[in-house]
Design a protein around this motif. Structure first.
Motif, short mmCIF file in Angstrom:
data_model
loop_
_atom_site.label_atom_id
_atom_site.label_comp_id
_atom_site.label_asym_id
_atom_site.label_seq_id
_atom_site.Cartn_x
_atom_site.Cartn_y
_atom_site.Cartn_z
N LYS A 52 0.89 -1.29 0.22
CA LYS A 52 0.06 0.06 -0.01
C LYS A 52 0.94 1.11 0.08
CE LYS A 52 -4.10 0.41 0.19
NZ LYS A 52 -5.26 0.38 -0.65
N GLU A 53 1.77 1.26 0.47
CA GLU A 53 2.86 2.41 0.81
C GLU A 53 3.44 2.83 -0.44
OE1 GLU A 53 4.10 2.06 5.57
OE2 GLU A 53 5.50 1.17 3.73
N LEU A 54 3.57 1.74 -1.34
CA LEU A 54 4.37 1.82 -2.51
C LEU A 54 3.18 1.98 -3.84
CD1 LEU A 54 7.04 -0.97 -2.13
CD2 LEU A 54 7.46 1.37 -2.28
N GLY A 55 2.07 2.08 -3.43
CA GLY A 55 1.12 2.49 -4.35
C GLY A 55 0.40 1.34 -5.09
N PHE A 56 0.34 0.37 -4.44
CA PHE A 56 -0.17 -0.99 -4.94
C PHE A 56 -1.59 -1.25 -4.16
CE2 PHE A 56 3.91 -1.53 -6.14
CZ PHE A 56 3.89 -1.92 -7.67
N ASP A 57 -2.71 -1.78 -4.77
CA ASP A 57 -3.82 -2.32 -4.22
C ASP A 57 -4.10 -3.84 -4.24
OD1 ASP A 57 -4.92 0.52 -3.42
OD2 ASP A 57 -5.37 0.84 -5.43
N ALA A 58 -3.13 -4.44 -4.82
CA ALA A 58 -3.33 -5.93 -5.20
C ALA A 58 -1.77 -6.61 -4.92
CB ALA A 58 -3.67 -6.26 -6.42
N VAL A 59 -1.84 -7.76 -4.27
CA VAL A 59 -0.58 -8.43 -4.15
C VAL A 59 -0.78 -9.83 -4.53
CG1 VAL A 59 -0.13 -7.13 -2.20
CG2 VAL A 59 -1.36 -9.22 -1.75
N GLU A 60 0.60 -10.53 -4.66
CA GLU A 60 0.58 -11.93 -5.11
C GLU A 60 1.73 -12.53 -3.98
OE1 GLU A 60 1.66 -12.32 -9.10
OE2 GLU A 60 -0.04 -10.98 -9.89
N TRP A 61 1.30 -13.50 -3.15
CA TRP A 61 2.01 -14.01 -2.04
C TRP A 61 2.88 -15.08 -2.59
CZ3 TRP A 61 1.04 -11.81 2.79
CH2 TRP A 61 -0.26 -11.12 2.93
N VAL A 62 3.81 -15.44 -1.86
CA VAL A 62 4.93 -16.26 -2.17
C VAL A 62 5.09 -17.30 -0.94
CG1 VAL A 62 7.21 -16.81 -2.78
CG2 VAL A 62 6.17 -14.67 -3.60
#
Length: 321
Positions: A70-80
């Protein structure tokens, strides 16, 4: 006695024109923003592997991934999952998944997919080990559905014999995809090394399986089809002959895209990959899902690399024909 302030007519006109100009400027900015967003045409997610050095050295708690995204400007993630190997061993798989859900909800982050590395090789030539891999992957399918993901990414390293690899990959992917279909989850094979990085072999297997939820995660990188040693990772002896042609093949079955970047020049362009060309291939394929940002090098700070990769993706998208 009331006092009245008399404002000259010229001043009134000046104020009125100023308000109109300000309104017009605001509308132009809004229109420009709409045009820019339309030109971008894609949504961008953050692959957790982009932060693996911070996590592996203990500088970043892996559960803080949604917060950093979120701090980097993303609203979606992909987990590892391999970045949580210790936590899964100590806390348990279900507890880890619950934390993923809690943290993603806390920061209003969408969960796109899980990159699975700890569940075994779905292409393993040993039938017992392949069966075990299929079984373990099922809990990741359940977890993906619980988190609201659309897919999991799997590994298909398998045998060093292409004919055998094709058969074992067909078996493992098909059986897992059949289960995943009951949960509305897709199973995605990534070009992740060996024959999985050879679309001439991988795509026919996907086509033979012929299930709508079985596809590819097309990665900009990872084009090594033969190692110097019989190991999944290590020095590369042979790469796929044309990565752009190969990427185009992968995009025919793509349900996810990983935009990998390694090095940048002074103008912010990737020096080892033509992002403009790759983005044009994505557009021509008709793909409209998330594009995952995955910086993989030690030249830049990981967070700087993430921003540089995303900026280049947006720049390339805005130049699409």
């Amino acid at each position: 006695m009331k006092r009245y302030i008399i404002i000259p007519l010229a001043l009134c006109l000046f104020i009125l024109m100023g308000c109109q100009n300000q309104k017009k400027e605001t509308e132009m900015k809004e229109e420009k923003l709409v045009e820019t967003n339309e030109a971008k045409g894609y949504s961008y997610s953050l692959a957790q592997w982009s932060l693996h050095r911070e996590i592996e050295t203990g500088r970043l708690d892996p559960f803080d991934f949604p917060k950093v995204a979120k701090e980097l400007g993303f609203d979606a993630v992909e987990w590892v999952d391999q970045l949580y190997e210790k936590q899964i061993d100590s806390l348990g798989f279900d507890v880890v998944i619950e934390r993923w859900k809690k943290e993603s909800q806390k920061y209003s982050i969408d969960n796109v997919l899980i990159m699975v590395d700890l569940a075994g090789d779905l292409s393993h030539s040993d039938e017992e080990k392949r069966n075990r891999a299929v079984e373990i992957h099922r809990k990741y399918i359940d977890a993906a559905a619980y988190l609201g993901c659309h897919a999991i990414r799997v590994n298909t390293f398998g045998s060093y014999n292409p004919e055998e690899w094709s058969e074992t990959t067909y078996d493992g992917l098909k059986r897992l995809s059949e289960y995943a279909a009951t949960k509305n989850i897709s199973v995605l094979a990534e070009n992740h090394g060996w024959y999985s990085s050879d679309p001439r072999l991988l795509i026919p297997v996907i086509e033979r399986i012929n299930l709508p939820n079985c596809g590819t995660l097309a990665d900009f990188g990872n084009w090594c089809i033969k190692r110097t040693k019989d190991e999944n990772w290590g020095d590369c002896a042979e790469e796929y002959p044309d990565k752009y042609e190969g990427f185009g093949r992968l995009m025919t079955k793509a349900k996810a895209v990983s935009a990998k970047a390694y090095e940048f020049d002074e103008n912010g362009n990737e020096t080892t990959l033509d992002f403009d060309r790759l983005m044009q291939i994505i557009k021509d394929s008709g793909y409209n899902g998330y594009i995952s940002v995955e910086y993989e090098n030690e030249i830049l700070d990981e967070r700087q690399g993430i921003i540089a990769t995303k900026d280049l993706l947006i720049k390339s998208a805005n130049k699409l024909n």
